[in-house]
Design a protein around this motif. Sequence first.
Motif, short mmCIF file in Angstrom:
data_model
loop_
_atom_site.label_atom_id
_atom_site.label_comp_id
_atom_site.label_asym_id
_atom_site.label_seq_id
_atom_site.Cartn_x
_atom_site.Cartn_y
_atom_site.Cartn_z
N VAL B 157 0.84 -1.20 0.00
CA VAL B 157 0.00 0.00 0.00
C VAL B 157 0.87 1.25 0.00
CG1 VAL B 157 -1.57 1.37 1.44
CG2 VAL B 157 -2.04 -1.05 1.04
N TRP B 158 1.93 1.20 0.81
CA TRP B 158 2.85 2.34 0.86
C TRP B 158 3.45 2.62 -0.52
CZ3 TRP B 158 8.33 1.69 0.30
CH2 TRP B 158 9.07 2.88 0.48
N ALA B 159 3.97 1.55 -1.16
CA ALA B 159 4.61 1.72 -2.47
C ALA B 159 3.59 2.17 -3.51
CB ALA B 159 5.27 0.40 -2.89
N PHE B 160 2.38 1.59 -3.42
CA PHE B 160 1.32 1.93 -4.38
C PHE B 160 0.97 3.42 -4.30
CE2 PHE B 160 -3.27 2.57 -4.89
CZ PHE B 160 -3.44 2.20 -6.22
N LEU B 161 0.76 3.89 -3.07
CA LEU B 161 0.35 5.28 -2.91
C LEU B 161 1.48 6.25 -3.25
CD1 LEU B 161 -1.77 5.10 0.37
CD2 LEU B 161 -2.61 5.44 -1.96
N LYS B 162 2.71 5.85 -2.97
CA LYS B 162 3.82 6.78 -3.11
C LYS B 162 4.41 6.79 -4.52
CE LYS B 162 8.03 8.12 -0.62
NZ LYS B 162 7.71 9.47 -0.18
N TYR B 163 4.48 5.62 -5.14
CA TYR B 163 5.24 5.53 -6.38
C TYR B 163 4.42 5.26 -7.64
CZ TYR B 163 9.26 5.48 -3.32
OH TYR B 163 10.19 5.82 -2.39
N SER B 164 3.23 4.65 -7.50
CA SER B 164 2.53 4.26 -8.73
C SER B 164 1.62 5.37 -9.23
CB SER B 164 1.73 2.98 -8.49
OG SER B 164 0.53 3.30 -7.85
N ARG B 165 1.36 5.34 -10.52
CA ARG B 165 0.46 6.33 -11.12
C ARG B 165 -0.96 6.14 -10.60
NH1 ARG B 165 0.52 10.03 -14.77
NH2 ARG B 165 -1.46 10.56 -15.77
N ALA B 166 -1.38 4.86 -10.49
CA ALA B 166 -2.73 4.58 -9.98
C ALA B 166 -2.87 5.14 -8.56
CB ALA B 166 -2.98 3.07 -9.99
N GLY B 167 -1.79 5.03 -7.78
CA GLY B 167 -1.84 5.55 -6.42
C GLY B 167 -2.00 7.06 -6.41
N LEU B 168 -1.36 7.71 -7.37
CA LEU B 168 -1.47 9.16 -7.48
C LEU B 168 -2.91 9.55 -7.82
CD1 LEU B 168 0.24 11.76 -7.48
CD2 LEU B 168 0.43 11.51 -9.96
N ILE B 169 -3.51 8.80 -8.74
CA ILE B 169 -4.90 9.09 -9.12
C ILE B 169 -5.81 8.92 -7.89
CG2 ILE B 169 -6.83 8.29 -10.53
CD1 ILE B 169 -4.71 7.44 -12.63
N LEU B 170 -5.57 7.84 -7.15
CA LEU B 170 -6.40 7.58 -5.97
C LEU B 170 -6.30 8.75 -4.98
CD1 LEU B 170 -7.60 4.61 -4.44
CD2 LEU B 170 -6.00 5.62 -2.87
N ARG B 171 -5.06 9.21 -4.80
CA ARG B 171 -4.89 10.32 -3.86
C ARG B 171 -5.54 11.59 -4.40
NH1 ARG B 171 0.83 11.55 -2.75
NH2 ARG B 171 1.37 10.27 -4.54
N ALA B 172 -5.44 11.79 -5.73
CA ALA B 172 -6.04 12.97 -6.35
C ALA B 172 -7.55 12.96 -6.12
CB ALA B 172 -5.72 12.99 -7.83
N VAL B 173 -8.17 11.79 -6.28
CA VAL B 173 -9.61 11.66 -6.07
C VAL B 173 -9.96 12.01 -4.63
CG1 VAL B 173 -11.46 9.96 -5.92
CG2 VAL B 173 -9.97 10.00 -7.92
N GLY B 174 -9.09 11.59 -3.72
CA GLY B 174 -9.36 11.86 -2.31
C GLY B 174 -9.12 13.31 -1.92
N GLU B 175 -8.23 13.99 -2.63
CA GLU B 175 -7.94 15.38 -2.28
C GLU B 175 -8.94 16.35 -2.90
OE1 GLU B 175 -5.97 16.33 -0.07
OE2 GLU B 175 -4.89 14.45 0.26
N SER B 176 -9.26 16.11 -4.17
CA SER B 176 -10.19 17.02 -4.85
C SER B 176 -10.89 16.26 -5.97
CB SER B 176 -9.44 18.22 -5.42
OG SER B 176 -10.32 18.94 -6.27
N HIS B 177 -12.10 15.77 -5.67
CA HIS B 177 -12.76 14.94 -6.69
C HIS B 177 -13.15 15.75 -7.92
CE1 HIS B 177 -16.05 15.30 -3.45
NE2 HIS B 177 -16.12 16.35 -4.19
N GLU B 178 -13.43 17.05 -7.73
CA GLU B 178 -13.77 17.86 -8.92
C GLU B 178 -12.57 17.96 -9.86
OE1 GLU B 178 -14.79 19.58 -5.93
OE2 GLU B 178 -16.96 19.28 -6.13
N ALA B 179 -11.41 18.22 -9.30
CA ALA B 179 -10.21 18.34 -10.15
C ALA B 179 -9.92 17.02 -10.85
CB ALA B 179 -9.02 18.75 -9.29
#
Lengths: 359, 310
Positions: B157-179
Amino acid sequence: MKRRNVLAGAALAMSLGGAALAGSHEPVKVGFIYVGPVGDGGWTYEHNQGRLAVEEHFGDAVETVFQESVPEGADAERALTQMALQGADLIFTTSFGYMDPTINVAAKFPDVKFEHATGYKRADNVSTYSARFYEGRAVQGHIAGKMTKTNKVGYIASFPIPEVIRGINAAYIHAKKVNPDIEFSIIWAYTWFDPAKEADAANALIEQGADVILQHTDSTAPQAAAQGVDGVITFGQASDMSEYAPLPRVSSIIDNWAPYYIARTQAVIDGTWASVDTWDGIGPGMVEIGEISDAVPADVKAEAEAMRDAIAAGGYHPFTGPLKKQDGSDWLAEGEVADDGTLAGMNFYVEGLTATIPN
Amino acid sequence: MDLSSINPLVLIAALMVASTPILLAAIGELVVEKSGVLNLGVEGMMITGAICGFAVAVESGSPALGFLGAALGGAVLSLLFGVLTQYLLSNQVATGLALTLFGLGLSALMGQGYIGIKPPATGDVNFGPLADLPVLGIVLFSHDLMVYVSLALVAAVWAFLKYSRAGLILRAVGESHEAAHALGYKVVRVRLAAIAFGGACAGLGGAYLSLIRVPQWTEGMTAGAGWIALAIVVFASWKPWRVLLGAYLFGGVTVLQLNLQAAGLAVPVEYLSMSPYIITILVLVIMSSNRGRAALTAPAALGRSFHASS
C-alpha cells in the motif's frame, strides 16, 4: 411521527399494565436485557434458554422480547425505558452492571416489574436474583488442585465485583486444601464478552506456566485457546460448553434459570408478584455441575461428586472456617460458616492469594 | 510478582498475532479514506469476513480458501456501502454505521450453524533453520502466513500510494474529486475499487480472528476491533507505516497488560487500556494545532459525496 409513536407506546404500556391487573386475556409481555449475544455459548446463551423455556411453558399466554449486547451503564437505561414503553410487564436485566439503570427506570414505571440478576439493590417493583456460583467454583477448585502439574492455576476474571471475588476465593480455598503448593494467577479482562481478549488472556496464562484455566467471562474462546495445548484443562462457565469435552473442558458450572423465570412469570400472571431476593445454589438446581469428563481420574471425580452432593444436601458450605483474610486477620473460626451478607458484599481475598484486588 | 515468567520474545510474537486483525482492517480503511470515502462500517465488514471465512474454511477444509472467502465476503458487503454512497449519494457516516449494524446481524444469521465447531488449523510457515535462530527465530520466523501477508500489504500500500500512477490518481480523487473529474478520471469507479479493497482487508482481519487468533465462531466476536482500526488510521495520520506502528501499539498494550497481570504485577489496567486512545487524541490535537500540516495529512475530500453534475 416518532414522538407520536412513543406516545402511542406509552399509552399501550398503560393499557397493557391495566389489562394485566384486570386479569384480561392479553398475553403477558416478558422482556430480557442481555449483556452479550445469545450465541455467546455461555452466560447470555443460558439466560436465553430460560426465556425459551418461558415461551414453551406458557405458549400463547406469554409474549417475550429481548435485546442483546446492551452495554452496561447509561445506554442500558435507554434500552430498558424502550422495553417498558413497548408494554413489557416483567423485565429481567441479566448483568451486574444493569443495577443502577434498573433501579432508575423502575422508579419511572411503577407498574412494570423488574428483576435484576446478581445485584443487591431492590425496590417495591425490583427483585434481585442470583445463583450461588461459588458452590460450583468449590468443586472446580478441588479438581484443579488435584489435576495441576505445574501448581499454577490461571483465572480469567471479568470485573472486580463481589460475585467474581467470591468465585476466586471459593476455587482457591478448595484447590489449596488438596494442594498446598497451589498458586493463582489472576487476569482482570474488564469485559464480560470479548472472545479475542479472552483468548489472549488464556494464552498469556498458559505461556506463563498455568495448566488449569478457570474463566469468569462469557465466551468459549478460552476453551478454544487451551484446546491446542497439551496438558491444559479448562472448565465450562455458565453453560456446559460440552463441545470442548473431554479435553480441555473437564467439567463446568451450568446456570439453570428456566424454573425461576417460569415461576416469576407465573407470579405476574397470578398477580402475586412481590419484590424478593433469591439466591439459590446446587440444591434447588439453579447451579448445576456439568458432567466430569473421563480425563479426570476416577477417584478425583468421585470426590468432586461427593462434594457436590454434600453442598446440595446442605451438609457442607464452601466457606467453612477456619479461614483468614488475605491480610492475616481472622474471618471465620473453626466450623463457622460465612453469612450471606458477607458473601454478597465480598471485597477481600482469603489468606494465601498473592494478588491484590484492583480498585 | 515475578516478571521473569514473561518471555519478552514470546510477548513480541504474541503482540504481532494480536495486532494482525486490526492491522489488516486499518490498512484497508486507509486506502478507502485516501480515496476520500469515510466508511465507518469496518466492524460490520470484519465480522462478516469472520463468518464467511469460517464457514468456507469449515466446509472446504482449507484455511486458505477460507481467507479468500472472507476477503470476498467483506468486499461484497462493502460494495453495498459503495453503491449506496457513490451512486445513490447517501450520507457516508450514516451508511457506514448502518453497515456495521447490518454486518453484525447478517453474521449472526449466517453463523447459526457454526457455533461450537472447530475450524481447520492454519499451520505456521516453515522457514527451516531460520526458525531456530536465536531471538529473530521466534519473533520473525514462527508465524502463520497471514502475519506476513499483513506486513507485505502495508509495504504494498505504501509503495502503491507513493510511487505508482494509480496511487497518485487515488490520492487525487481523495484530495479534490472535482479536479480529478475534470482531468477525466472516473471518480466513482476509483472510489468503488478502494471501498472493495477496504472491505476485503477488513474481511481478512475478521477471518484472522475466527480462524487463527481465537479460533472459533462466536456472535459479535470482533467486539469493537473495527472501531480501533478506524482510530488507528487517524492515529497514523493516513500514513501506511504509521498504521503498522499504531496497530502494534494498540495490540501490544493489550497483550502486555494481560501478561503483566498474569505475572502478578498490580498494573492499573484502565490506564494501560486507555493509553492508545489518549495518544490518538493527542495526535489529533497536535495535527489540528498546525493548520498547514493538517491540510497535508487528512484527505481534503474525506467524507464528501461526489456527483459528476456538480
